[in-house]
Scaffold this active site. Sequence first.
Site, PDB file in Angstrom:
ATOM      1  N   LYS A   2      -2.680   7.245   1.526  1.00  0.00           N
ATOM      2  CA  LYS A   2      -2.245   7.384   2.932  1.00  0.00           C
ATOM      3  C   LYS A   2      -1.126   8.414   2.960  1.00  0.00           C
ATOM      4  O   LYS A   2       0.064   8.077   3.036  1.00  0.00           O
ATOM      5  CB  LYS A   2      -1.805   6.028   3.495  1.00  0.00           C
ATOM      6  CG  LYS A   2      -1.829   5.974   5.029  1.00  0.00           C
ATOM      7  CD  LYS A   2      -1.714   4.558   5.543  1.00  0.00           C
ATOM      8  CE  LYS A   2      -1.551   4.506   7.054  1.00  0.00           C
ATOM      9  NZ  LYS A   2      -2.800   4.765   7.797  1.00  0.00           N
ATOM     10  N   ARG A  54      12.189  24.988  -2.255  1.00  0.00           N
ATOM     11  CA  ARG A  54      10.727  24.980  -2.235  1.00  0.00           C
ATOM     12  C   ARG A  54      10.083  25.536  -3.512  1.00  0.00           C
ATOM     13  O   ARG A  54      10.244  26.703  -3.841  1.00  0.00           O
ATOM     14  CB  ARG A  54      10.226  25.796  -1.037  1.00  0.00           C
ATOM     15  CG  ARG A  54       8.718  25.722  -0.860  1.00  0.00           C
ATOM     16  CD  ARG A  54       8.247  26.572   0.301  1.00  0.00           C
ATOM     17  NE  ARG A  54       6.822  26.396   0.539  1.00  0.00           N
ATOM     18  CZ  ARG A  54       5.876  27.033  -0.154  1.00  0.00           C
ATOM     19  NH1 ARG A  54       6.210  27.874  -1.096  1.00  0.00           N
ATOM     20  NH2 ARG A  54       4.597  26.799   0.098  1.00  0.00           N
ATOM     21  N   ARG A  89       0.833  -1.204   0.000  1.00  0.00           N
ATOM     22  CA  ARG A  89       0.000   0.000   0.000  1.00  0.00           C
ATOM     23  C   ARG A  89       0.869   1.255   0.000  1.00  0.00           C
ATOM     24  O   ARG A  89       0.494   2.273  -0.596  1.00  0.00           O
ATOM     25  CB  ARG A  89      -0.950   0.014   1.201  1.00  0.00           C
ATOM     26  CG  ARG A  89      -1.956   1.164   1.115  1.00  0.00           C
ATOM     27  CD  ARG A  89      -3.015   1.089   2.191  1.00  0.00           C
ATOM     28  NE  ARG A  89      -2.437   1.190   3.525  1.00  0.00           N
ATOM     29  CZ  ARG A  89      -3.165   1.151   4.637  1.00  0.00           C
ATOM     30  NH1 ARG A  89      -4.477   0.993   4.577  1.00  0.00           N
ATOM     31  NH2 ARG A  89      -2.577   1.248   5.812  1.00  0.00           N
ATOM     32  N   GLU A 112     -15.540   7.480   7.310  1.00  0.00           N
ATOM     33  CA  GLU A 112     -14.641   6.670   8.149  1.00  0.00           C
ATOM     34  C   GLU A 112     -14.262   7.454   9.391  1.00  0.00           C
ATOM     35  O   GLU A 112     -14.603   8.619   9.539  1.00  0.00           O
ATOM     36  CB  GLU A 112     -13.382   6.281   7.357  1.00  0.00           C
ATOM     37  CG  GLU A 112     -12.559   7.461   6.893  1.00  0.00           C
ATOM     38  CD  GLU A 112     -11.330   7.065   6.056  1.00  0.00           C
ATOM     39  OE1 GLU A 112     -10.912   5.898   6.110  1.00  0.00           O
ATOM     40  OE2 GLU A 112     -10.793   7.952   5.371  1.00  0.00           O
ATOM     41  N   HIS A 128       6.201  24.428  -5.836  1.00  0.00           N
ATOM     42  CA  HIS A 128       5.110  23.452  -5.906  1.00  0.00           C
ATOM     43  C   HIS A 128       5.399  22.316  -6.898  1.00  0.00           C
ATOM     44  O   HIS A 128       5.108  21.160  -6.631  1.00  0.00           O
ATOM     45  CB  HIS A 128       3.803  24.150  -6.305  1.00  0.00           C
ATOM     46  CG  HIS A 128       3.124  24.885  -5.180  1.00  0.00           C
ATOM     47  ND1 HIS A 128       3.787  25.778  -4.378  1.00  0.00           N
ATOM     48  CD2 HIS A 128       1.853  24.851  -4.710  1.00  0.00           C
ATOM     49  CE1 HIS A 128       2.942  26.268  -3.467  1.00  0.00           C
ATOM     50  NE2 HIS A 128       1.761  25.724  -3.648  1.00  0.00           N
TER      51      HIS A 128
END
Lengths: 284, 284
Positions: B145, B99, B51, B177, B101
């Site tokens: 996740k 940094r 996963r 959930e 995007h």
Amino acid sequence: MGKIILNGEIKNRSDVSVDIEDRGYQFGDGVYEVIRVYNGKLFAGEMHLNRLLDSAKLIQMKVPFTVAEMETRVKELISEDGLQDGIIYMQLTRGVSPRTHVFPSSDVEPVFVAYTKEIPYTGKMKPGAKGITTDDIRWLRCNIKSLNLLGNLLAKQAAAEAGCDEAIQHRDGLVTEGSSSNVSIVVDGTLKTHPATNLILNGITRQVMLKLCADHGIPYVEEPFTVEEMMTADEVLYTSTSVEVTPIINIDGGMIAAGETGPVTKKLQQLFSQEIERQCGSID
Amino acid sequence: MGKIILNGEIKNRSDVSVDIEDRGYQFGDGVYEVIRVYNGKLFAGEMHLNRLLDSAKLIQMKVPFTVAEMETRVKELISEDGLQDGIIYMQLTRGVSPRTHVFPSSDVEPVFVAYTKEIPYTGKMKPGAKGITTDDIRWLRCNIKSLNLLGNLLAKQAAAEAGCDEAIQHRDGLVTEGSSSNVSIVVDGTLKTHPATNLILNGITRQVMLKLCADHGIPYVEEPFTVEEMMTADEVLYTSTSVEVTPIINIDGGMIAAGETGPVTKKLQQLFSQEIERQCGSID
């Protein structure tokens, strides 16, 4: 980038790192700001620092510094780095604590980090940008300038892969904002932009722009508009600390405003440059 | 926590820190897993590691290790730490880069971190938990996740402040959930749980539970249910790597299933304990 503020102190870049159990690293549990510096001076500094406090409050995070204290420190950093034109990036996380979803006890101190980056300023706004449209998949608290930026990253990456500058996000056909900017349209001389709800970040450049509209008699409404309205608008523009006021002249491959900078956008660029000079002094 | 895996190497906790420009720190640009360890053995280890790869793929992040390589490393860590019962936490971020995007070039290496935490295992599942209901404000890719967990944190914190264990999130009245778990109900002997769409994380414990249902003749459907259905259900239960299979016996102050562990939940707890013993050996 030369020096870094870590909490209260100014340090060398090479001496600074963060703990793997900083909640910023494990949860994105923090907020941030990017402030533009022109002529060695902060542009809209107080507005940014106040928004940092507002964002922190919305995620129930205490800020161990006042706006005045942060401003003093940030000015020291500009001076240490000898920064003339560029940005200050700053972020504040909920601190270092063993990983658990529930917030740590109040004796855990937030971690504040700030550093500068040079960006040469030409005084000229970009002539025109290209955009794509994309579904807004982000959470329902986009009014918080948080470190949870994956939705924004995926949108911006899609734009870059399409050879474009910005992704214009929409929910069910209603335009919300760009992946790192606010988007406005002009129809029949009136500027229209999404209201400052939970679905967009109320950009500082957006706020400055609307104030300039009000002060200079440019009609505007804060109302959502559809993708269709945007595609047939007289002008489309996007605003942010980094792009300032920039026209979008092509969206999804279709030309907007005949590929030119429209009259309202041009006027706003002029007014915005004057505002920069007013706050930060004349730019050579 | 004793040792830490940082990328390929096992190090001392005190020698490990991360860069402030790790994209995990500035954007939450990464994914993670928590794997349970019983008797010094991984429970459902391969499912978790697979996963992790799936989550990484969904955010276009390369993973520099195979599942087999990660499993080997993680087992070394368990052995180094002498962990009997507890968890392994692991996360993978897109790496360290100035940094912006847009994703960095492919020569930027992801950063992998893993460490253990001891949790004594009694072999007994919790007798009953309390929940609150709350709006699901999260993004529309909850199947990933990811480290963008602010929505989950705010929900969990609200539960904690109400003296409860878990926040049960819903979109327009349909239960999605928990803030760090999946939620199921039992009505007339049939278990019902939200289908594995983009609105929930397809929990490993959820998947193991559904397999146990299928193998042992417990009827189940993967369909959304309303908050109302839940409040009048015969049983409500939540599942996660950390809570395993646990009944919820009180929601928003109202009693569920007469405050007892219902028969289907009890049966599932029993089957889940057997599954732990099957995978990890007998627990004393």
